[in-house]
Design an enzyme around this catalytic site. Structure first.
Site, short mmCIF file in Angstrom:
data_model
loop_
_atom_site.label_atom_id
_atom_site.label_comp_id
_atom_site.label_asym_id
_atom_site.label_seq_id
_atom_site.Cartn_x
_atom_site.Cartn_y
_atom_site.Cartn_z
N HIS A 1 0.82 -1.20 0.00
CA HIS A 1 0.00 0.00 0.00
C HIS A 1 0.87 1.26 0.00
CE1 HIS A 1 -3.90 -2.08 1.62
NE2 HIS A 1 -3.40 -2.65 0.55
N GLU B 1 1.06 3.83 1.96
CA GLU B 1 1.67 4.21 3.23
C GLU B 1 2.96 3.41 3.49
OE1 GLU B 1 -2.86 4.12 4.13
OE2 GLU B 1 -1.47 3.31 2.64
N TRP C 1 -16.55 6.49 -36.74
CA TRP C 1 -15.66 7.64 -36.69
C TRP C 1 -16.39 8.97 -36.77
CZ3 TRP C 1 -12.78 4.45 -34.84
CH2 TRP C 1 -12.20 3.37 -35.49
N ARG D 1 -11.01 3.58 -21.26
CA ARG D 1 -11.18 2.12 -21.16
C ARG D 1 -10.19 1.49 -20.19
NH1 ARG D 1 -11.62 -0.02 -27.45
NH2 ARG D 1 -13.72 0.75 -27.90
N THR E 1 -24.30 -3.78 -31.75
CA THR E 1 -23.09 -2.97 -31.96
C THR E 1 -21.97 -3.81 -32.56
OG1 THR E 1 -23.67 -1.46 -30.16
CG2 THR E 1 -21.36 -1.54 -30.81
N LEU F 1 -12.83 -3.78 -28.98
CA LEU F 1 -13.13 -3.38 -27.59
C LEU F 1 -11.95 -3.65 -26.66
CD1 LEU F 1 -16.85 -4.36 -26.97
CD2 LEU F 1 -15.90 -2.11 -27.45
N ARG G 1 -5.95 0.22 -26.71
CA ARG G 1 -4.82 0.34 -27.64
C ARG G 1 -4.35 1.80 -27.65
NH1 ARG G 1 -9.02 -1.94 -30.05
NH2 ARG G 1 -9.38 -0.29 -31.58
N GLY H 1 -25.31 1.22 -28.51
CA GLY H 1 -26.23 2.10 -29.20
C GLY H 1 -27.26 2.72 -28.27
N ARG I 1 -30.45 2.09 -27.76
CA ARG I 1 -31.42 1.25 -27.04
C ARG I 1 -30.87 0.85 -25.67
NH1 ARG I 1 -35.28 -2.80 -28.46
NH2 ARG I 1 -36.36 -3.32 -26.52
#
Length: 382
Positions: free
Chosen positions: A56, A58, A176, A190, A202, A210, A213, A307, A309
């Site tokens: 951690h 600390e 795009w 991401r 999609t 997905l 990069r 999308g 929906r």
């Protein structure tokens, strides 16, 4: 250069800078940075939590400070832990170091900590004060705070659209919309999340990877987010789409318990894809059940890239906790073009979901709006 009213705020701001470096690497742990100042006011150590399971903040700062920590002050953006996890309690290290004072930004909402770290230190005659840059400290760890309070993932909606709110033409052409710089920034976003959520529609429209990069220092083998796909009937052929290449990143598919393509599911399993069957509401998959499963699987944060929906349904079911809306400086001007938000239900204007804009900026001509939903009760009081 930012000016601070107190020395406490100055060092807490440095703690936040350090803690930021752990983004995308420490889940399910919080982001923590630490600064140690000796008895004469000189900074003698600093560090941040770099990786889940690792030391951690600390501990790193105190080891750097060594004997110089004795009689000094430790600054940390989050209350030190007082429980055994993968590492020993930070409170024990602080007590052993001879630190005389601890300044923390905010207390930890984790039931395992929640004041216990403060109490342990105070019982060892170490002065503890908290509440410095508290809002900033809480915002930095919004994912962790949500996770420990609700045991559900923190869900962020990312959407790219035109100025008139369109994500694609009526023919479905929408690739795009935004600039190269905006798309690179999305990869940066991401990298901060445990998982990316999208739909079969999609995937069919864009065939996306997905993955994260275009980030030079990103450790692909360790940190690629899980790709989560909603495919009610399992219509996607695993031999066709890039998201089924599990050598690139893990892929999980949520499909209907009632009916789905068993052949596609079996081929996906043979590629290393994990499949979860959930209840079918008749209009779609049960999103609340999906979130519960993701939580049990250790997903603390989820970014949605889909999308109108799914985006609309997530807002309707109050499953969105933050949004990044990217607006490209163009107008489609077609009422039949695909809108950024649609759902199985619509809202009257005076009852429609409202958002608080926390931040906005320009990225190479595009406008990015960072916003949070306003709870219905808070909206009703206005």
């Amino acid at each position: 250069m930012e000016l601070f009213e107190t020395l406490e705020e100055y060092y807490l701001a440095r703690c936040l800078e350090l803690a930021e470096r752990g983004k995308g690497h420490v889940s399910p742990n919080p982001l923590v940075g630490c600064v140690v100042v000796d008895a004469h006011g000189k900074k003698v150590g600093e560090g941040y939590h770099q990786k889940a399971g690792g030391p951690h903040a600390e501990v790193i700062a105190l080891e750097q400070a060594g004997e110089r920590a004795k009689g000094g002050t430790l600054y940390v953006n989050l209350e030190p832990c007082n429980h055994h996890g993968k590492t020993p309690p930070c409170t024990e290290k602080i007590i052993e170091s001879g630190i005389s004072r601890v300044i923390c930004g905010t207390l930890d909402p984790n039931p395992k900590v929640s004041g216990a770290g403060r109490d342990r230190l105070q019982n060892s005659r170490i002065s503890v004060r908290h509440g410095f840059l508290e809002e900033k400290c809480q915002r930095l760890n919004e994912v962790f705070f949500h996770w420990v309070k609700t045991l559900k993932p923190f869900v962020t909606l990312k959407m790219a659209m035109t100025l008139d709110g369109k994500i694609a033409s009526r023919q479905g052409q929408g690739e795009w919309i935004t600039s190269d710089f905006s798309r690179q920034y999305v990869h940066h976003l991401r990298s901060h999340y445990d998982a990316i959520l999208t739909t079969a529609s999609t995937v069919i429209a864009d065939d996306p990877k997905l993955t994260v990069r275009h980030i030079p220092d990103f450790e692909i083998k360790e940190k690629q987010p899980v790709r989560v796909i909603l495919d009610r009937l399992f219509s996607l052929n695993p031999s066709v789409y890039q998201v089924f290449d599990t050598q690139q990143a893990p892929t999980w598919v949520f499909t209907s318990k009632i009916r789905h393509n068993k052949d596609h599911a079996q081929r996906a399993r043979s590629k290393g894809v994990r499949i979860f069957e959930v209840d079918d509401t008749g209009l779609g998959l049960n999103l609340h059940e999906m979130m519960t499963i993701l939580s049990k699987e250790g997903i603390t944060s989820l970014m949605t890239e889909a999308g109108g929906r799914l985006s609309g349904n997530l807002i309707q079911h109050k499953l969105i906790h933050k949004t990044y809306l990217f607006y490209a400086p163009q107008v489609v001007g077609d009422s039949a073009a695909q809108s950024a938000f649609s759902s199985s239900a619509s809202f009257q204007l005076h009852h429609s979901p409202a958002f608080h804009i926390h931040n906005s900026c320009q990225l190479d001509g595009d406008i990015v709006v960072e916003a949070y939903p306003i709870p219905s009760k808070a909206l009703a009081r206005k």
